[in-house]
Design a protein around this motif. Structure first.
Motif, PDB file in Angstrom:
ATOM      1  N   MET A   1       0.861  -0.938   0.286  1.00  7.37           N
ATOM      2  CA  MET A   1      -0.039  -0.020  -0.398  1.00  7.37           C
ATOM      3  C   MET A   1       0.667   0.711  -0.044  1.00  7.37           C
ATOM      4  N   ARG A   2       2.045   1.091   1.013  1.00 10.05           N
ATOM      5  CA  ARG A   2       2.873   2.487   0.807  1.00 10.05           C
ATOM      6  C   ARG A   2       3.377   2.289  -0.665  1.00 10.05           C
ATOM      7  N   LEU A   3       3.448   1.840  -1.667  1.00  8.18           N
ATOM      8  CA  LEU A   3       3.961   2.726  -3.085  1.00  8.18           C
ATOM      9  C   LEU A   3       2.751   2.772  -3.843  1.00  8.18           C
ATOM     10  N   ALA A   4       1.743   2.310  -3.477  1.00 15.13           N
ATOM     11  CA  ALA A   4       0.609   2.409  -4.205  1.00 15.13           C
ATOM     12  C   ALA A   4       0.244   3.863  -3.773  1.00 15.13           C
ATOM     13  N   HIS A   5       0.399   4.298  -2.872  1.00 21.18           N
ATOM     14  CA  HIS A   5       0.248   5.574  -1.667  1.00 21.18           C
ATOM     15  C   HIS A   5       0.781   6.949  -2.817  1.00 21.18           C
ATOM     16  N   TYR A   6       2.310   6.274  -2.761  1.00 21.90           N
ATOM     17  CA  TYR A   6       3.256   7.416  -3.255  1.00 21.90           C
ATOM     18  C   TYR A   6       3.408   7.674  -4.969  1.00 21.90           C
ATOM     19  N   VAL A   7       2.411   6.519  -5.333  1.00 22.14           N
ATOM     20  CA  VAL A   7       1.845   7.042  -6.920  1.00 22.14           C
ATOM     21  C   VAL A   7       1.598   7.522  -7.084  1.00 22.14           C
ATOM     22  N   THR A   8      -0.275   6.879  -5.919  1.00 23.42           N
ATOM     23  CA  THR A   8      -1.113   8.146  -6.056  1.00 23.42           C
ATOM     24  C   THR A   8      -0.811   9.690  -5.636  1.00 23.42           C
ATOM     25  N   MET A   9       0.512   9.999  -4.831  1.00 23.67           N
ATOM     26  CA  MET A   9      -0.350  11.567  -4.293  1.00 23.67           C
ATOM     27  C   MET A   9       0.762  12.113  -4.514  1.00 23.67           C
ATOM     28  N   GLY A  10       1.657  10.746  -5.277  1.00 26.63           N
ATOM     29  CA  GLY A  10       2.763  11.733  -6.178  1.00 26.63           C
ATOM     30  C   GLY A  10       2.032  12.117  -7.827  1.00 26.63           C
ATOM     31  N   SER A  38      10.841  15.099  -9.730  1.00 30.29           N
ATOM     32  CA  SER A  38      11.249  13.469 -11.261  1.00 30.29           C
ATOM     33  C   SER A  38      10.576  12.584 -10.714  1.00 30.29           C
ATOM     34  N   ALA A  39      10.607  12.204  -9.856  1.00 29.52           N
ATOM     35  CA  ALA A  39      10.434  11.506  -9.109  1.00 29.52           C
ATOM     36  C   ALA A  39       8.413  10.189 -10.201  1.00 29.52           C
ATOM     37  N   TYR A  40       7.943  11.885  -9.535  1.00 22.20           N
ATOM     38  CA  TYR A  40       6.702  11.085  -9.557  1.00 22.20           C
ATOM     39  C   TYR A  40       5.872  11.723 -11.401  1.00 22.20           C
ATOM     40  N   GLY A  41       7.309  12.284 -11.979  1.00 21.10           N
ATOM     41  CA  GLY A  41       6.972  13.124 -12.889  1.00 21.10           C
ATOM     42  C   GLY A  41       7.256  11.165 -13.736  1.00 21.10           C
ATOM     43  N   ARG A  46      -0.778   3.649 -15.967  1.00 21.18           N
ATOM     44  CA  ARG A  46      -0.388   2.049 -15.434  1.00 21.18           C
ATOM     45  C   ARG A  46      -0.052   2.330 -14.219  1.00 21.18           C
ATOM     46  N   ASP A  47       1.122   2.894 -13.986  1.00 21.34           N
ATOM     47  CA  ASP A  47       1.044   2.788 -12.567  1.00 21.34           C
ATOM     48  C   ASP A  47       0.007   3.169 -11.914  1.00 21.34           C
ATOM     49  N   TYR A  48      -0.516   3.978 -12.035  1.00 22.64           N
ATOM     50  CA  TYR A  48      -1.953   4.603 -11.470  1.00 22.64           C
ATOM     51  C   TYR A  48      -2.288   3.811 -11.514  1.00 22.64           C
ATOM     52  N   PHE A 111      -4.332   7.498   2.240  1.00 18.01           N
ATOM     53  CA  PHE A 111      -4.444   6.267   1.320  1.00 18.01           C
ATOM     54  C   PHE A 111      -6.087   6.631   0.828  1.00 18.01           C
ATOM     55  N   LEU A 112      -6.684   5.706   1.844  1.00 16.56           N
ATOM     56  CA  LEU A 112      -8.334   5.563   1.533  1.00 16.56           C
ATOM     57  C   LEU A 112      -9.136   6.700   2.329  1.00 16.56           C
ATOM     58  N   GLY A 113      -8.551   7.657   2.790  1.00 15.48           N
ATOM     59  CA  GLY A 113      -9.003   9.077   2.850  1.00 15.48           C
ATOM     60  C   GLY A 113      -9.999   8.765   4.656  1.00 15.48           C
ATOM     61  N   LEU A 114      -9.235   7.969   5.435  1.00 14.83           N
ATOM     62  CA  LEU A 114      -9.986   8.322   5.985  1.00 14.83           C
ATOM     63  C   LEU A 114     -10.436   8.915   6.936  1.00 14.83           C
ATOM     64  N   PRO A 115     -10.849   9.263   8.197  1.00 19.18           N
ATOM     65  CA  PRO A 115     -10.579  10.350   8.474  1.00 19.18           C
ATOM     66  C   PRO A 115     -10.147   9.228   9.965  1.00 19.18           C
ATOM     67  N   ALA A 116      -9.135  10.968  10.980  1.00 17.43           N
ATOM     68  CA  ALA A 116      -8.637  10.142  11.700  1.00 17.43           C
ATOM     69  C   ALA A 116      -8.302  11.541  12.297  1.00 17.43           C
ATOM     70  N   ILE A 117      -7.746  11.421  13.939  1.00 16.76           N
ATOM     71  CA  ILE A 117      -7.211  12.723  14.702  1.00 16.76           C
ATOM     72  C   ILE A 117      -6.168  11.901  15.134  1.00 16.76           C
ATOM     73  N   THR A 118      -5.082  12.503  15.604  1.00 17.36           N
ATOM     74  CA  THR A 118      -4.102  12.697  15.850  1.00 17.36           C
ATOM     75  C   THR A 118      -4.053  13.310  17.907  1.00 17.36           C
ATOM     76  N   VAL A 119      -3.417  12.669  18.660  1.00 20.34           N
ATOM     77  CA  VAL A 119      -3.817  12.803  20.399  1.00 20.34           C
ATOM     78  C   VAL A 119      -2.458  12.969  20.879  1.00 20.34           C
TER      79      VAL A 119
END
Length: 122
Positions: A1-10, A38-41, A46-48, A111-119
């Motif tokens: 999921m980490r790589l898919a997150h990086y590809v998506t956000m980039g 440069s990495a994002y480009g 297909r990756d996306y 990556f999934l758009g889940l609600p979150a909170i940091t405490v």
């Protein structure tokens, strides 16, 4: 999921900033941002698309989790904050090793758009 997150956000970052980046002198951008762009480009359509397939699959798994759980409780970061380099202000801050450790536990939420909170604790 980490790589898919990086590809998506980039890919989404590059697409949303394209009109500004096309009109900007690259020397105005820090080297860390130039390297990231440069990495994002280098990502292909297909990756996306494969990243979006993984996103959909992970969302399905998380929906199953939330059928029996109301929340996922996890640390926000995997490490304590690291010291900034002395030249970070003038050269930029690009530290993928430490950066990956800092964001280790929030990849799924982002990556999934889940609600979150940091405490803060401890």
């Amino acid at each position: 999921m980490r790589l898919a997150h990086y590809v998506t956000m980039g890919s989404e970052c590059t697409a949303s900033l394209a009109k500004y980046l096309d009109n900007m002198d690259r020397s105005e951008i820090g080297w860390d941002v130039r390297i990231a762009l440069s990495a994002y480009g280098s990502f292909s359509s297909r990756d996306y698309l494969n990243s979006q397939r993984l996103r959909c699959r992970q969302m399905h798994f998380h929906q199953k989790i939330f059928e029996t759980a109301d929340a996922i409780v996890t640390p926000m970061t995997g490490v304590t904050a690291y010291a900034l380099q002395d030249d970070a202000l003038s050269t930029g801050e690009l530290d993928y090793i430490n950066g990956a450790a800092l964001v280790r536990y929030w990849i799924a939420g982002n990556f999934l758009g889940l609600p979150a909170i940091t405490v803060p604790v401890g």
